[in-house]
Scaffold this motif. Structure first.
Motif, PDB file in Angstrom:
ATOM      1  N   TYR A  84       0.661  -1.254  -0.042  1.00 17.46           N
ATOM      2  CA  TYR A  84       0.042   0.090   0.133  1.00 17.46           C
ATOM      3  C   TYR A  84       0.846   1.219   0.046  1.00 17.46           C
ATOM      4  N   ALA A  85       2.248   1.420   0.197  1.00 20.31           N
ATOM      5  CA  ALA A  85       2.836   2.256   0.274  1.00 20.31           C
ATOM      6  C   ALA A  85       3.008   3.055  -1.023  1.00 20.31           C
ATOM      7  N   ILE A  86       2.798   4.495  -0.614  1.00 21.92           N
ATOM      8  CA  ILE A  86       2.895   5.385  -1.601  1.00 21.92           C
ATOM      9  C   ILE A  86       4.541   6.014  -1.331  1.00 21.92           C
ATOM     10  N   VAL A  87       4.969   6.215  -0.266  1.00 20.10           N
ATOM     11  CA  VAL A  87       6.209   6.778   0.055  1.00 20.10           C
ATOM     12  C   VAL A  87       7.494   5.482  -0.186  1.00 20.10           C
ATOM     13  N   ARG A  88       8.427   6.078  -0.621  1.00 19.65           N
ATOM     14  CA  ARG A  88       9.471   5.116  -0.661  1.00 19.65           C
ATOM     15  C   ARG A  88      10.431   4.908   0.521  1.00 19.65           C
ATOM     16  N   PRO A  89      11.302   4.051   0.480  1.00 16.96           N
ATOM     17  CA  PRO A  89      12.075   4.030   2.037  1.00 16.96           C
ATOM     18  C   PRO A  89      13.159   4.965   2.126  1.00 16.96           C
ATOM     19  N   ASP A  90      13.542   5.772   0.888  1.00 15.08           N
ATOM     20  CA  ASP A  90      14.585   6.760   1.082  1.00 15.08           C
ATOM     21  C   ASP A  90      13.818   8.108   1.570  1.00 15.08           C
ATOM     22  N   GLN A  91      12.685   8.028   1.475  1.00 12.48           N
ATOM     23  CA  GLN A  91      12.033   9.177   2.010  1.00 12.48           C
ATOM     24  C   GLN A  91      11.331   9.441   3.283  1.00 12.48           C
ATOM     25  N   LEU A  92      12.025   8.481   4.207  1.00 16.07           N
ATOM     26  CA  LEU A  92      11.674   8.466   5.408  1.00 16.07           C
ATOM     27  C   LEU A  92      12.636   8.810   6.402  1.00 16.07           C
ATOM     28  N   ASP A  93      12.404   9.581   7.394  1.00 17.27           N
ATOM     29  CA  ASP A  93      13.306   9.956   8.147  1.00 17.27           C
ATOM     30  C   ASP A  93      13.056   8.863   9.735  1.00 17.27           C
ATOM     31  N   ARG A  94      14.096   8.048   9.579  1.00 13.61           N
ATOM     32  CA  ARG A  94      14.050   7.089  10.476  1.00 13.61           C
ATOM     33  C   ARG A  94      14.401   7.257  11.907  1.00 13.61           C
ATOM     34  N   THR A  95      15.047   8.494  12.205  1.00 16.33           N
ATOM     35  CA  THR A  95      15.301   8.831  13.590  1.00 16.33           C
ATOM     36  C   THR A  95      14.179   9.467  14.269  1.00 16.33           C
ATOM     37  N   ARG A  96      13.211   9.634  13.624  1.00 19.31           N
ATOM     38  CA  ARG A  96      11.908  10.036  14.228  1.00 19.31           C
ATOM     39  C   ARG A  96      10.879   8.778  14.412  1.00 19.31           C
ATOM     40  N   PRO A  97      10.000   8.795  15.423  1.00 22.90           N
ATOM     41  CA  PRO A  97       8.999   7.930  15.565  1.00 22.90           C
ATOM     42  C   PRO A  97       7.958   7.808  14.226  1.00 22.90           C
ATOM     43  N   ARG A  98       7.383   6.858  14.130  1.00 21.66           N
ATOM     44  CA  ARG A  98       6.552   6.713  12.882  1.00 21.66           C
ATOM     45  C   ARG A  98       5.297   7.819  13.053  1.00 21.66           C
ATOM     46  N   HIS A  99       4.713   8.051  14.170  1.00 21.28           N
ATOM     47  CA  HIS A  99       3.698   9.122  14.106  1.00 21.28           C
ATOM     48  C   HIS A  99       4.217  10.319  14.050  1.00 21.28           C
ATOM     49  N   ILE A 106     -14.724  24.594   1.980  1.00 19.30           N
ATOM     50  CA  ILE A 106     -14.254  23.174   2.363  1.00 19.30           C
ATOM     51  C   ILE A 106     -13.557  23.249   3.695  1.00 19.30           C
ATOM     52  N   ALA A 107     -13.524  22.845   4.805  1.00 19.90           N
ATOM     53  CA  ALA A 107     -12.764  22.867   6.068  1.00 19.90           C
ATOM     54  C   ALA A 107     -12.368  21.475   6.253  1.00 19.90           C
ATOM     55  N   CYS A 108     -11.014  21.451   6.373  1.00 23.45           N
ATOM     56  CA  CYS A 108     -10.423  20.092   6.594  1.00 23.45           C
ATOM     57  C   CYS A 108      -9.807  20.059   8.007  1.00 23.45           C
ATOM     58  N   GLU A 109     -10.415  19.333   9.100  1.00 24.72           N
ATOM     59  CA  GLU A 109     -10.101  18.939  10.234  1.00 24.72           C
ATOM     60  C   GLU A 109      -8.878  18.114  10.342  1.00 24.72           C
ATOM     61  N   ILE A 110      -7.761  18.566  10.855  1.00 28.82           N
ATOM     62  CA  ILE A 110      -6.723  17.668  10.944  1.00 28.82           C
ATOM     63  C   ILE A 110      -6.668  17.309  12.409  1.00 28.82           C
ATOM     64  N   LEU A 111      -6.615  15.982  12.416  1.00 23.86           N
ATOM     65  CA  LEU A 111      -6.653  15.246  13.901  1.00 23.86           C
ATOM     66  C   LEU A 111      -5.581  15.294  14.601  1.00 23.86           C
ATOM     67  N   SER A 112      -4.498  14.997  13.942  1.00 28.81           N
ATOM     68  CA  SER A 112      -3.153  15.218  14.628  1.00 28.81           C
ATOM     69  C   SER A 112      -2.801  16.640  14.400  1.00 28.81           C
ATOM     70  N   THR A 113      -1.353  16.750  14.291  1.00 32.93           N
ATOM     71  CA  THR A 113      -0.898  17.931  14.029  1.00 32.93           C
ATOM     72  C   THR A 113      -0.886  18.271  12.584  1.00 32.93           C
ATOM     73  N   GLN A 114       0.192  17.856  11.696  1.00 38.40           N
ATOM     74  CA  GLN A 114      -0.041  18.046  10.453  1.00 38.40           C
ATOM     75  C   GLN A 114       1.199  17.324   9.714  1.00 38.40           C
ATOM     76  N   PRO A 115       0.755  15.721   9.458  1.00 38.16           N
ATOM     77  CA  PRO A 115       1.754  15.147   8.815  1.00 38.16           C
ATOM     78  C   PRO A 115       2.206  15.658   7.328  1.00 38.16           C
ATOM     79  N   CYS A 116       3.332  15.468   6.933  1.00 33.64           N
ATOM     80  CA  CYS A 116       3.887  16.030   5.751  1.00 33.64           C
ATOM     81  C   CYS A 116       3.002  15.673   4.717  1.00 33.64           C
ATOM     82  N   PRO A 117       2.586  14.644   4.402  1.00 35.95           N
ATOM     83  CA  PRO A 117       1.583  14.306   3.273  1.00 35.95           C
ATOM     84  C   PRO A 117       0.337  14.905   3.428  1.00 35.95           C
TER      85      PRO A 117
END
Length: 295
Positions: A36-51, A88-99
């Motif tokens: 299901y991945a849209i993101v490539r492995p090289d586009q992740l910052d693995r020093t950060r938690p997944r959330h 159109i209002a977009c409710e962001i339930l967390s802070t705001q992930p990059c995507p």
């Protein structure tokens, strides 16, 4: 979406090591998500938690379009009905992930900025009013947050009201020499602190303001306690005699005075020199509303 394993009997244990559905291309504990991945492995910052908002570091244009596929369909339908997408209002339930940030920017849409969540020690915090964008929706709180009147009681009890007032002084008091005294007065007065919080919404740059009914009407009851199963959740309603209640509380400075908030915001932006007539009318309306309510 945040997904987690269904074969873990303890819900909390399952949720914590979960992953974002489209941003798990090669996780050893979630290999099933790779397809299901849209993101490539090289586009992740693995020093950060997944959330973390920046778990995904970057996206190319094609990936942004894939992430925004469903939203694009909604916008196309809205345009087909002659609707302005700015409605159109977009409710962001967390802070705001990059995507999410990239998709909203692609379409010129704003997000919710809930100012009560602002970290006053972080100038870059996404919930601070000055960090909003013109297309955003800004608010004191919503259905998932405590009413501002409830919060002010807590701020005063915990001794953090002054920090709130100091921050608001930078937004609402143009003359730096007057800010310290203003903050001291405001921090000591729960009603004044709420009115200042309300005025902050109108200073900008966010172009849309939303007031939840509990904040406007001076209510302290919680509408919803997220993560808690309770029959009281989602059951609070606007009182039938809300107009009387609002007038009574306004007279005690225990409900939001909208003309006062608008006048304060206009002064903060220096617009009292441009439209002194408008500010004067708002001042008169604010005073008259409070006086009539008190009488």
């Amino acid at each position: 979406p945040w997904v987690y394993r269904a074969d873990q009997p303890d819900p909390l244990t399952a949720v914590q090591p979960g992953a974002r559905l489209f941003a798990a291309p090669d996780l050893a504990d979630h290999r099933e998500l790779a397809r299901y991945a849209i993101v490539r492995p090289d586009q992740l910052d693995r020093t950060r938690p997944r959330h973390d908002d920046h778990w995904v570091r970057e996206l190319d244009a094609a990936q942004v379009r894939r992430y925004g596929l469903l939203l694009a369909a909604v916008l196309q339908a809205a345009r087909g009905q002659g609707r302005d997408i700015r409605a159109i209002a977009c409710e962001i339930l967390s802070t705001q992930p990059c995507p999410i940030q990239r998709v909203l920017a692609e379409h010129g849409l704003g997000r919710f900025r809930i100012t009560q969540k602002a970290d006053l020690t972080d100038p870059a915090d996404v919930y601070r009013g000055e960090n909003a964008r013109p297309e955003d929706w800004i608010m004191l709180g919503n259905h998932d947050t405590p009413p501002v009147w409830h919060l002010v009681d807590r701020w005063q009890a915990e001794g953090t009201a002054r920090a709130q007032a100091d921050y608001l002084a930078t937004r609402l008091v143009p003359d730096p020499a007057e800010r310290d005294a203003w903050a001291a007065r405001t921090a000591a007065d729960a009603g004044a602190l709420v009115q200042a919080r309300a005025a902050d919404l109108f200073v900008g740059p966010a172009g849309n303001v939303l007031l939840f009914f509990t904040d406007l009407l001076g209510m302290r009851e919680l509408y919803n306690r997220p993560g808690v199963i309770s029959p009281e959740n989602w059951s609070l309603r606007v009182p039938v005699d809300y107009a009387r209640i609002y007038r009574e509380r306004l007279g005690r400075n225990q409900a939001i005075n909208l003309p006062l908030a608008l006048a304060t915001a206009l002064r903060a932006r220096g617009l009292d020199a441009v439209r002194p007539d408008l500010v004067q009318q708002l001042d008169q309306l604010a005073s008259r509303s409070a006086a009539e309510a008190a009488g």
